[in-house]
Structures are given as C-alpha cells and as structure tokens.
Design an enzyme around this catalytic site. Sequence first.
Site, short mmCIF file in Angstrom:
data_model
loop_
_atom_site.label_atom_id
_atom_site.label_comp_id
_atom_site.label_asym_id
_atom_site.label_seq_id
_atom_site.Cartn_x
_atom_site.Cartn_y
_atom_site.Cartn_z
NE ARG A 172 36.76 32.43 38.33
CZ ARG A 172 37.36 31.26 38.21
NH1 ARG A 172 37.23 30.34 39.12
NH2 ARG A 172 38.12 31.04 37.18
NE ARG B 43 39.26 30.66 31.41
CZ ARG B 43 39.98 29.54 31.31
NH1 ARG B 43 40.23 29.04 30.12
NH2 ARG B 43 40.42 28.93 32.37
NE ARG C 211 38.80 24.19 31.65
CZ ARG C 211 39.24 24.84 32.73
NH1 ARG C 211 39.96 24.19 33.64
NH2 ARG C 211 38.96 26.11 32.90
NE ARG D 118 43.66 23.85 31.12
CZ ARG D 118 43.17 24.58 32.12
NH1 ARG D 118 43.60 24.39 33.34
NH2 ARG D 118 42.26 25.50 31.90
CE LYS E 31 42.34 29.40 40.20
NZ LYS E 31 42.86 29.88 38.90
#
Length: 192
Positions: free
Chosen positions: A89, A146, A134, A128, A14
């Site tokens: 969400r 998640r 993060r 990532r 996204k």
Amino acid sequence: MFNLILFGPPGSGKGTQSDKLVEKYGLIHLSTGNLLRKEIADKTPLGLEAKSFIDKGQLVPDEVVIGMVDSYFDLHKGAPGFLFDGYPRTVAQAAALDNLLELKKTEIELVLFLQVDEDELIKRLVHRGKTSGRSDDTDEQVQRKRQEVYRKETLPVAAFYTRQNKVVNIEGVGTVNEIFESLCEVIDKKRK
Ligand code: AP5
C-alpha cells in the site's frame, strides 16, 4: 510459484474477489487488513497499535506491516503462490515485497487493478458499515479519509508496477461474477 496482487481503492471489491480467486486457483490469501483485524481481536500489542491508525482511516506504519507479511510468508513454505490483497500500500512496502520475493527466488506476475469511481466506493462502504462491525466503516468522514490516503500514499504503487509492466486495469463496476470472469481471463492468459 504464481504470485499476484489485487489492487484498488478501499471498497473496490478486493476482499470479495480474493475469496473467489483463492478458491479457484488454490493460492494463499494474504490480506493485511484481515491480519491486522485478527491482531486487534486478539488484543496483541501490534493490534492495539494498529487500531489507533485504522480507526482514523490512516495506514499502519510500514515497518509493522512489512514484518507481519514476512512472518506470514514464512508460515506458508511450499505454497503454490500468494494473492496479495491490500498489500503493498506504499512504495516502501512494494520495494520490501520485491526484496522478499527475490530472496525466495520468485516474483509478482500480475497486478490486477480494480477501477471503481469514488461515489460508488463510498456507497458500498457505507452500506457494508451497517452490518460489518468494522470500526473504519461506520463514519463517512473516515471513509473519505481512507480514499484520500489511498490517492496520496497507495496510488503511487500502481506506477511502481507499471514501470515493471505488470499492471492490468479491470473494470470494477458490474456484478461480482462479471468482474470475476474478467480477472480469470487475464490470469489464465498469463498462466498459459
Ligand atoms: P483493508 O482491510 O485492506 O481494507 P481496504 O483496502 O480499505 O479495503 P476494504 O476491505 O474496505 O474493501 P475491498 O476492496 O476489500 O472491498 P470488498 O470486497 O470488501 O484495510 C483496512 C485498514 O487496515 C486500512 O485502512 C489501514 O489502516 C490498515 N491496513 C491494511 N493493510 C495495510 C497496509 N498494507 N499498510 C498499512 N495499513 C494497512 O467490497 C466492499 C463492499 O462492496 C462489500 O460490502 C461488498 O459486498 C461490496 N461489493 C463488492 N463487489 C461489489 C460489486 N461488484 N458491486 C457492488 N458491491 C460490491
């Protein structure tokens, strides 16, 4: 106004596709993940509250996120349209967004749903995590959480917009440019 939602599980691309779409179509990018990370970096009370949820792979409470989106929307009066990334969400957030847009006499035109299988998602996020910094990227347990939260709390949002006939599924595996072209094709058809 032309408003669209880029929808999909964590790691589906996204953020990557949003950057390209806002550049091409001149939309305002509204990523609740980015807004929350900015609050965390600025050490605001909202950021401190959000961090405790994000670090566990859980969603930040609806009222916090909905308030943040309303304020961001009002900061961009006269915008040609918004690209919503990572929002809504939950079904409660989707209903709040519909209400907000109705008040502003506009609506969501399209929900583009990136389809990527879970093994590929975890692979991308773990990769990532090596460089992103993060806090929710580094631990594979948090990644799995998640995805689980996505299935339970976020997937019903797709059904919400399917009932409005707004969802278009897009193959989310392939090169970034191939996926971008598929997205543009659907958007261009809708804008004609
Ligand atoms: P958020 O920041 O929204 O994260 P997310 O939805 O979990 O999505 P990601 O940023 O992880 O993935 P993405 O789909 O944007 O993919 P990306 O382009 O980065 O939310 C973070 C947290 O904030 C949530 O868990 C929650 O706690 C909280 N939050 C946010 N919004 C909320 C809300 N509305 N309500 C409540 N809580 C909220 O790509 C992923 C990786 O894959 C990258 O490394 C990228 O380079 C790579 N990649 C991209 N495309 C491809 C491709 N085609 N092939 C191979 N690799 C690719």
